[in-house]
Scaffold this motif. Structure first.
Motif, PDB file in Angstrom:
ATOM      1  N   SER A  50       0.854  -1.338  -0.119  1.00 13.47           N
ATOM      2  CA  SER A  50       0.119  -0.161   0.067  1.00 13.47           C
ATOM      3  C   SER A  50       0.888   1.243   0.013  1.00 13.47           C
ATOM      4  CB  SER A  50      -0.924   0.056   1.188  1.00 13.47           C
ATOM      5  OG  SER A  50      -0.123   0.126   2.285  1.00 13.47           O
ATOM      6  N   ILE A  51       0.670   2.096  -0.486  1.00 11.67           N
ATOM      7  CA  ILE A  51       1.233   3.393  -0.578  1.00 11.67           C
ATOM      8  C   ILE A  51       0.259   4.542  -0.927  1.00 11.67           C
ATOM      9  CG2 ILE A  51       2.440   4.874  -2.659  1.00 11.67           C
ATOM     10  CD1 ILE A  51       3.614   2.438  -3.766  1.00 11.67           C
ATOM     11  N   ASN A  52       0.555   5.475   0.239  1.00 12.84           N
ATOM     12  CA  ASN A  52      -0.352   6.603   0.527  1.00 12.84           C
ATOM     13  C   ASN A  52       0.004   7.847  -0.191  1.00 12.84           C
ATOM     14  OD1 ASN A  52      -1.695   8.611   1.703  1.00 12.84           O
ATOM     15  ND2 ASN A  52      -1.918   7.633   3.695  1.00 12.84           N
ATOM     16  N   SER A  53      -0.889   8.273  -1.074  1.00 12.94           N
ATOM     17  CA  SER A  53      -0.424   9.438  -2.126  1.00 12.94           C
ATOM     18  C   SER A  53      -0.391  10.591  -1.198  1.00 12.94           C
ATOM     19  CB  SER A  53      -1.358   9.469  -3.200  1.00 12.94           C
ATOM     20  OG  SER A  53      -2.840   9.972  -2.368  1.00 12.94           O
ATOM     21  N   THR A  54      -1.098  11.044   0.083  1.00 16.34           N
ATOM     22  CA  THR A  54      -0.975  11.994   0.639  1.00 16.34           C
ATOM     23  C   THR A  54       0.398  11.947   1.495  1.00 16.34           C
ATOM     24  OG1 THR A  54      -2.334  11.562   2.450  1.00 16.34           O
ATOM     25  CG2 THR A  54      -3.325  12.411   0.726  1.00 16.34           C
ATOM     26  N   PHE A  55       1.021  11.024   1.691  1.00 15.69           N
ATOM     27  CA  PHE A  55       2.246  10.907   2.698  1.00 15.69           C
ATOM     28  C   PHE A  55       3.421  10.202   2.124  1.00 15.69           C
ATOM     29  CE2 PHE A  55       4.201   7.697   5.559  1.00 15.69           C
ATOM     30  CZ  PHE A  55       4.166   8.682   6.868  1.00 15.69           C
ATOM     31  N   ASP A  56       3.167   9.590   1.096  1.00 13.62           N
ATOM     32  CA  ASP A  56       4.566   8.721   0.345  1.00 13.62           C
ATOM     33  C   ASP A  56       4.808   9.303  -0.915  1.00 13.62           C
ATOM     34  OD1 ASP A  56       4.329   6.822   2.481  1.00 13.62           O
ATOM     35  OD2 ASP A  56       3.326   5.427   1.296  1.00 13.62           O
ATOM     36  N   TYR A  57       4.266  10.196  -1.473  1.00 16.39           N
ATOM     37  CA  TYR A  57       4.769  10.942  -2.741  1.00 16.39           C
ATOM     38  C   TYR A  57       3.690  11.950  -3.090  1.00 16.39           C
ATOM     39  CZ  TYR A  57       1.149   7.919  -4.945  1.00 16.39           C
ATOM     40  OH  TYR A  57      -0.201   7.164  -5.444  1.00 16.39           O
ATOM     41  N   GLU A  94       2.877   9.066  -9.737  1.00 14.05           N
ATOM     42  CA  GLU A  94       1.750   8.204  -9.448  1.00 14.05           C
ATOM     43  C   GLU A  94       1.942   6.956  -9.480  1.00 14.05           C
ATOM     44  OE1 GLU A  94      -1.109   8.976 -12.908  1.00 14.05           O
ATOM     45  OE2 GLU A  94       0.407   8.075 -14.223  1.00 14.05           O
ATOM     46  N   TYR A 104       8.875   3.952   4.838  1.00 18.21           N
ATOM     47  CA  TYR A 104       8.537   4.549   6.294  1.00 18.21           C
ATOM     48  C   TYR A 104       8.844   3.458   7.338  1.00 18.21           C
ATOM     49  CZ  TYR A 104       3.774   2.013   5.975  1.00 18.21           C
ATOM     50  OH  TYR A 104       3.020   1.522   5.782  1.00 18.21           O
ATOM     51  N   ASP A 161       7.190  11.750   6.395  1.00 18.26           N
ATOM     52  CA  ASP A 161       6.084  12.601   5.338  1.00 18.26           C
ATOM     53  C   ASP A 161       6.837  13.505   4.693  1.00 18.26           C
ATOM     54  OD1 ASP A 161       3.897  13.902   4.690  1.00 18.26           O
ATOM     55  OD2 ASP A 161       2.892  13.857   6.545  1.00 18.26           O
TER      56      ASP A 161
END
Length: 194
Positions: free
Chosen positions: A10-17, A22, A58, A93
């Motif tokens: 899982s990759i969090n778009s608001t946290f990881d990039y 994309e 992370y 973050d």
């Protein structure tokens, strides 16, 4: 003493990039499995107003002062060039202010439509590392390996974050003010001569 990032979890778009990156996978419109090196997902750069940036991991903290070997696979459908930079973070973050940036390597020698392997050693300067890619479209990012070499060394000299909007506004304001004062002084000197 190392870890692998293959972008399958899982990759969090608001946290990881940020918006320059994309997640490219089966849910992406016009998905082509040939653009993924292994598995189903990879990352893809999207040209925008921010340089593409993604968090390395992370779950795996780096130890400051220790040397690591970093290996990444990149592929591009276009002829691209530019520098890859490391952005050191004290918190995992990428929206937080960084501890600084460090030039990692150049990708101007990339071969179009081929997976290219890049390896570089670095001394960790903070627990977390984000990777800043050149601001180009269609650069595919796969299989990142990080291995602790066991060596230690001095912390790298980091380039601090720049281009802050406030700093730029202040600099422009200063230039305008200095120019205006110069014009007024110049006019006063001309009036004295007359």
């Amino acid at each position: 003493n190392g870890f692998t990032v293959n972008f399958e979890g899982s990759i969090n778009s608001t946290f990881d990039y940020n918006s320059g990156i994309e997640l490219y996978g089966t849910k992406t419109e016009n998905y082509d499995g040939k653009l993924v090196k292994s598995g189903w997902n990879c990352l893809r750069t999207v040209r925008g107003n921010k340089a593409p940036l993604f968090l390395l991991s992370y779950q795996n903290r780096l130890e400051a002062g220790y040397e690591y070997e970093f290996t990444i696979y990149l592929k591009s459908e276009n002829n691209v060039g530019g520098n890859v930079e490391f952005v050191y973070l004290n918190n995992p973050d990428i929206r937080d202010k960084s501890a600084g940036e460090f030039w990692a390597f150049n990708i101007s020698d990339m071969k179009k439509n081929e997976w290219c392997k890049y390896t570089v050693k670095f001394i960790a300067a903070a627990p977390y590392l984000a990777v800043k890619m050149p601001n180009v479209d269609g650069l595919y990012i796969e299989d990142v390996y990080v291995e602790k070499t066991g060596n230690t060394g001095p912390l790298p000299e980091l380039e601090k974050e720049s281009n802050s909007p406030l700093i730029i506004i202040m600099l422009i304001g200063s230039v305008v003010l200095i120019t205006a004062v110069s014009i007024v002084i110049d006019k006063m000197n001309k009036n004295k001569k007359q």
